[in-house]
Structure formats: structure tokens, C-alpha cells
Design an enzyme around this catalytic site. Structure first.
Site, PDB file in Angstrom:
ATOM      1  N   CYS A   1       0.879  -1.166   0.150  1.00  0.00           N
ATOM      2  CA  CYS A   1      -0.008  -0.063  -0.040  1.00  0.00           C
ATOM      3  C   CYS A   1       0.556   1.119   0.128  1.00  0.00           C
ATOM      4  O   CYS A   1       1.299   1.786   1.004  1.00  0.00           O
ATOM      5  CB  CYS A   1      -0.824  -0.003   1.188  1.00  0.00           C
ATOM      6  SG  CYS A   1      -1.999   1.438   1.565  1.00  0.00           S
TER       7      CYS A   1
ATOM      8  N   CYS B   1      -0.389   4.139   2.114  1.00  0.00           N
ATOM      9  CA  CYS B   1      -0.236   3.721   3.473  1.00  0.00           C
ATOM     10  C   CYS B   1       1.395   3.918   4.024  1.00  0.00           C
ATOM     11  O   CYS B   1       1.648   4.841   4.941  1.00  0.00           O
ATOM     12  CB  CYS B   1      -0.571   2.327   3.910  1.00  0.00           C
ATOM     13  SG  CYS B   1      -1.939   1.982   3.289  1.00  0.00           S
ATOM     14  N   ASP B   2       2.281   3.567   3.329  1.00  0.00           N
ATOM     15  CA  ASP B   2       3.550   3.354   3.666  1.00  0.00           C
ATOM     16  C   ASP B   2       4.720   4.353   2.794  1.00  0.00           C
ATOM     17  O   ASP B   2       5.817   4.577   3.216  1.00  0.00           O
ATOM     18  CB  ASP B   2       3.991   2.035   3.689  1.00  0.00           C
ATOM     19  CG  ASP B   2       3.302   1.136   4.565  1.00  0.00           C
ATOM     20  OD1 ASP B   2       2.622   1.770   5.596  1.00  0.00           O
ATOM     21  OD2 ASP B   2       3.233  -0.032   4.311  1.00  0.00           O
TER      22      ASP B   2
HETATM   23  C1  LIG Z   1       0.968  -4.356   5.211  1.00  0.00           C
HETATM   24  C2  LIG Z   1      -0.095  -3.473   5.132  1.00  0.00           C
HETATM   25  C3  LIG Z   1       0.123  -2.079   5.817  1.00  0.00           C
HETATM   26  C4  LIG Z   1      -1.216  -1.288   5.793  1.00  0.00           C
HETATM   27  N1  LIG Z   1      -1.084   0.005   6.350  1.00  0.00           N
HETATM   28  C5  LIG Z   1      -2.037   0.822   6.394  1.00  0.00           C
HETATM   29  C6  LIG Z   1      -1.821   2.264   6.978  1.00  0.00           C
HETATM   30  O1  LIG Z   1      -0.663   2.576   7.413  1.00  0.00           O
HETATM   31  N2  LIG Z   1      -3.031   3.127   6.920  1.00  0.00           N
HETATM   32  C7  LIG Z   1      -4.412   2.542   6.448  1.00  0.00           C
HETATM   33  O2  LIG Z   1      -5.265   3.259   6.546  1.00  0.00           O
HETATM   34  N3  LIG Z   1      -4.218   1.387   5.841  1.00  0.00           N
HETATM   35  C8  LIG Z   1      -3.460   0.532   5.704  1.00  0.00           C
HETATM   36  N4  LIG Z   1      -3.305  -0.671   5.197  1.00  0.00           N
HETATM   37  C9  LIG Z   1      -4.862  -1.192   4.483  1.00  0.00           C
HETATM   38  C10 LIG Z   1      -5.716  -1.418   5.655  1.00  0.00           C
HETATM   39  O3  LIG Z   1      -5.087  -2.513   6.396  1.00  0.00           O
HETATM   40  C11 LIG Z   1      -6.903  -1.906   5.179  1.00  0.00           C
HETATM   41  O4  LIG Z   1      -7.531  -1.064   4.278  1.00  0.00           O
HETATM   42  C12 LIG Z   1      -8.013  -2.612   6.208  1.00  0.00           C
HETATM   43  O5  LIG Z   1      -7.313  -3.516   7.138  1.00  0.00           O
HETATM   44  C13 LIG Z   1      -9.345  -2.996   5.638  1.00  0.00           C
HETATM   45  O6  LIG Z   1      -9.884  -3.453   6.791  1.00  0.00           O
HETATM   46  P1  LIG Z   1     -11.415  -4.843   6.690  1.00  0.00           P
HETATM   47  O7  LIG Z   1     -11.651  -4.705   7.878  1.00  0.00           O
HETATM   48  O8  LIG Z   1     -12.036  -4.201   5.538  1.00  0.00           O
HETATM   49  O9  LIG Z   1     -10.416  -5.883   5.976  1.00  0.00           O
HETATM   50  P2  LIG Z   1      -9.172  -6.809   6.611  1.00  0.00           P
HETATM   51  O10 LIG Z   1      -8.481  -5.938   7.439  1.00  0.00           O
HETATM   52  O11 LIG Z   1      -8.726  -7.459   5.438  1.00  0.00           O
HETATM   53  O12 LIG Z   1     -10.065  -7.736   7.420  1.00  0.00           O
HETATM   54  C14 LIG Z   1     -10.487  -8.889   6.802  1.00  0.00           C
HETATM   55  C15 LIG Z   1     -11.152  -9.701   8.144  1.00  0.00           C
HETATM   56  O13 LIG Z   1     -11.997 -10.885   7.572  1.00  0.00           O
HETATM   57  C16 LIG Z   1     -11.676 -12.076   8.031  1.00  0.00           C
HETATM   58  N5  LIG Z   1     -12.104 -13.206   7.066  1.00  0.00           N
HETATM   59  C17 LIG Z   1     -11.718 -13.292   5.657  1.00  0.00           C
HETATM   60  N6  LIG Z   1     -12.362 -14.380   5.344  1.00  0.00           N
HETATM   61  C18 LIG Z   1     -13.138 -14.799   6.223  1.00  0.00           C
HETATM   62  C19 LIG Z   1     -14.290 -15.898   6.531  1.00  0.00           C
HETATM   63  N7  LIG Z   1     -14.301 -16.867   5.459  1.00  0.00           N
HETATM   64  N8  LIG Z   1     -14.614 -16.087   7.549  1.00  0.00           N
HETATM   65  C20 LIG Z   1     -14.393 -15.290   8.718  1.00  0.00           C
HETATM   66  N9  LIG Z   1     -13.548 -14.265   8.697  1.00  0.00           N
HETATM   67  C21 LIG Z   1     -13.065 -14.018   7.569  1.00  0.00           C
HETATM   68  C22 LIG Z   1     -10.032 -12.020   8.064  1.00  0.00           C
HETATM   69  O14 LIG Z   1      -9.556 -12.971   8.803  1.00  0.00           O
HETATM   70  C23 LIG Z   1      -9.890 -10.456   8.537  1.00  0.00           C
HETATM   71  O15 LIG Z   1      -9.864 -10.885  10.093  1.00  0.00           O
HETATM   72  C24 LIG Z   1      -2.336  -1.605   5.055  1.00  0.00           C
HETATM   73  C25 LIG Z   1      -2.500  -3.043   4.450  1.00  0.00           C
HETATM   74  C26 LIG Z   1      -1.412  -3.864   4.552  1.00  0.00           C
HETATM   75  C27 LIG Z   1      -1.647  -4.988   4.181  1.00  0.00           C
END
Ligand SMILES: Cc1cc2nc3c(=O)[nH]c(=O)nc-3n(C[C@H](O)[C@H](O)[C@H](O)COP(=O)(O)OP(=O)(O)OC[C@H]3O[C@@H](n4cnc5c(N)ncnc54)[C@H](O)[C@@H]3O)c2cc1C
Length: 307
Positions: A131, A134-135
Site C-alpha cells: 500500500c 499507507c507507507d
Molecule cells: C502491510 C499493510 C499495511 C497497511 N498499512 C495501512 C496504513 O498505514 N493505513 C491505512 O489506513 N491502511 C493500511 N493498510 C490497509 C488496511 O489494513 C486495510 O484497508 C484494512 O485493514 C481493511 O479492513 P477490513 O476490515 O475491510 O479488512 P481486513 O483488514 O482485510 O480484515 C478482513 C477480516 O476478515 C476475515 N475473514 C476473511 N475471510 C473470512 C471468512 N471466510 N470467515 C471469517 N472471517 C474471514 C479475516 O481473517 C480478517 O479478520 C495496510 C495494509 C497492509 C496489508
């Protein structure tokens, strides 16, 4: 039967849990195989409002979880393996046990695609990122490498020239898949150097817990060399975690949930939150906001049914 089951424990799922718990709906959160979601993979988050010094990603999601639990949200380990949304109550198979739910919030995220190298995996959040928004800021005046050949790789490479002293764009093929306009933009940028027909074989230096360089191989000549790099960005796409809902929740060809407005999916009573529907912003704050929206929609949906 549960009022609401939330699938996923990232920023979106945990925020939806906080709001639905405070609305007295006693939500159940299915954590998934990656408890805490993608933020659990990273180190410092500097762009989540409210933390002037920044906050570590795992602490941020854990804090939202604790806040949700303090209002009565419950969490179970494991993943949803199967779902039946054909009739209400909805049924979810969580690691072999069926749970019934009046409403469901799908917050299962979109996982970044990685190259699959062990060294890459160990250095995620320590110089390896998926990202740029983000970084990128961490690499001011530093050497950056971007891997990928599509539009997002071009976009990330261009964006990262705001920070890096140079940005090398590596792609395994000779041809880049990106649209001409995006390629032209990157090619016109004097800070972007193209490295086609090249693969990354290793990211250094796991023993130092930070990225210092990479080992590269030209797939045509077989030449192998090392290059110094401080920031390593993998831009080869994301995989929305919607496989288990296939044929029920409407998705686009890439698997992202198609929104029917607000947090609504094509199935009344099933809502979306976060990156599982968002292919554009993909930020912690937008995912948290989407979790809030889905929770409010659940409250109103249940209220309309006289809950
Ligand atoms: C390395 C990295 C660094 C980042 N740094 C930043 C930053 O500095 N600032 C920022 O704003 N954003 C950052 N991001 C982006 C940010 O992390 C994402 O936008 C955010 O986490 C999205 O949240 P979410 O809850 O939609 O999904 P996710 O965080 O992807 O969470 C999805 C969840 O669903 C669960 N899941 C999936 N399938 C199933 C299933 N079948 N049954 C039950 N549970 C399931 C997973 O286990 C997980 O717990 C970063 C991303 C990465 C990879």
C-alpha cells in the site's frame, strides 16, 4: 439465533461490532484466520486520525476489539466455511458448526497478493508493503522498488516518486499489462526506472528485520544480481475474500461485492463493510467508516422489522 453476525475482525468488522454492541444487538464476530485483519500485518500506522504519534497496526485493531467487547460484542475463532443466504434466518457454517443470524455484515476484506517468498513474508510491515498510500511517506529520499505490471503498479510507482529518490518498477514479463495512458505517465516520470523480464528471488535482510535490498534474475538471460532497496512495494492485486458467498452475494468479475447503495448487498439483511467491497480507497479509516455504516443499516433494518 443471533441478531447480527459479523464476518471478519479487521477495522471494518470490529467497528461494526462496536456500533452494533452499543445498539444492544449483542453481535457475534467470526474472527477469520487472520484475526485483526490486514492491520495486524503492519507496524506503524500514521494516518489513522486521533493518533498524533501514530499507532501500531495490531494495537489499533485490538483496541477497537476491546472497545466492542466492553459493550458486549462476542468473538469466536475460526472462519465461515459455508453460508446459506437463501432464506432467513441466514445460516453460517463456522468451522463445522452452524450459526443462525437475522442479519449478517460481511467484512471479510481483500487480501493483498504477495509474491510468495518467505523473506518477503517475514518483512511485511518492515519495508515490504502492499500500500503506497499507507507507507510511501516512510521512504522519503530512499530507494523504492515496485513489483507489478498493471495499472495499480504504474499508479503506485508514480505516487511513490513523491517520496523516493528513485523508483524501480520490476515486472516478470517483457510487456506491461497497464493501460497505455498509465504506462506513458510512468515512462515520462524521470524518477521511474523500468526493469522488465525480471523476477525478484529474495528480499534482504530478514536477520536485520528490515528491507535492505533484493536479489533479482533476468528471466531471459538468467543473469542474477543484487540491488539496494529500502522500500519494497508489491502491486500485483488483491483477492476479495468472497469465495464462500459465491452465487449468493452479487460480486463483480474480480470478486468484490457489488454495493446496492449504503452498505446494502443484493440480499436484504446482508450488508457489506470495508475492503471486501472497496477496490478504490482500501484504508483503515474508510474500512472503519464502512463498518459504522453497515452497523447503522443493521439497526434500522431490524428496527423496521419490529426488533
Ligand atoms: C502491510 C499493510 C499495511 C497497511 N498499512 C495501512 C496504513 O498505514 N493505513 C491505512 O489506513 N491502511 C493500511 N493498510 C490497509 C488496511 O489494513 C486495510 O484497508 C484494512 O485493514 C481493511 O479492513 P477490513 O476490515 O475491510 O479488512 P481486513 O483488514 O482485510 O480484515 C478482513 C477480516 O476478515 C476475515 N475473514 C476473511 N475471510 C473470512 C471468512 N471466510 N470467515 C471469517 N472471517 C474471514 C479475516 O481473517 C480478517 O479478520 C495496510 C495494509 C497492509 C496489508
Amino acid at each position: 439465533m443471533r441478531n447480527v453476525v459479523i464476518i471478519g475482525s479487521g477495522c471494518a468488522g470490529n467497528t461494526a461490532a462496536l456500533y452494533t454492541a452499543r445498539a444492544n444487538l449483542k453481535p457475534l464476530v467470526v474472527s477469520g484466520h487472520e484475526a485483526g485483519g490486514q492491520l495486524a500485518l503492519t507496524t506503524l500506522v500514521e494516518n489513522f486520525p486521533g493518533f498524533p504519534e501514530g499507532i501500531h497496526g495490531p494495537d489499533l485493531v485490538e483496541n477497537i476489539k476491546k472497545q466492542a467487547e466492553s459493550f458486549g460484542a462476542e468473538y469466536v475463532h475460526g472462519s465461515v466455511l459455508e453460508a446459506d443466504f437463501s432464506v432467513r434466518p441466514f445460516k453460517l457454517n463456522v468451522e463445522g458448526e452452524w450459526i443462525e443470524a437475522s442479519t449478517v455484515i460481511v467484512a471479510s476484506g481483500a487480501s493483498a497478493r504477495w509474491l510468495g517468498l518467505e523473506s518477503e513474508h517475514k518483512l511485511i510491515g518492515r519495508g515490504v508493503s502492499s500500500c503506497a498510500t499507507c507507507d510511501g511517506f516512510f521512504y522519503r529520499g530512499k530507494k523504492i522498488m515496485v513489483v507489478g505490471g498493471g495499472d495499480s503498479a504504474m499508479e503506485e510507482a508514480n505516487f511513490l516518486t513523491r517520496f523516493g529518490s528513485e523508483v524501480t518498477l520490476v515486472h516478470r514479463r517483457d510487456e506491461f499489462r497497464a493501460s497505455k495512458i498509465m504506462q506513458d505517465r510512468a515512462r515520462r516520470n524521470p524518477k521511474v526506472k523500468f526493469l522488465p523480464a525480471t523476477v525478484v528471488e529474495e528480499v534482504f535482510d530478514v536477520s536485520k528485520h528490515l528491507v535492505t535490498g533484493v536479489k533479482l534474475r533476468n528471466v531471459k538471460t538468467g543473469e542474477v544480481w543484487q540491488q539496494d532497496v529500502d522500500g519494497f512495494f508489491v502491486a500485483i492485486g488483491h483477492i476479495p475474500n468472497t469465495k464462500v458467498f459465491k452465487g449468493q452475494i452479487e460480486t463483480d468479475p474480480d470478486g468484490y461485492i457489488v454495493s446496492k447503495g449504503g452498505a446494502r448487498t443484493n440480499i436484504p439483511g446482508v450488508f457489506h463493510a470495508g475492503d471486501v467491497q472497496d477496490r478504490v480507497y482500501r484504508q483503515a479509516i474508510t474500512a472503519a467508516g464502512a463498518g459504522c455504516m453497515a452497523a447503522i443499516e443493521v439497526e434500522r433494518f431490524l428496527e423496521a422489522e419490529g426488533h
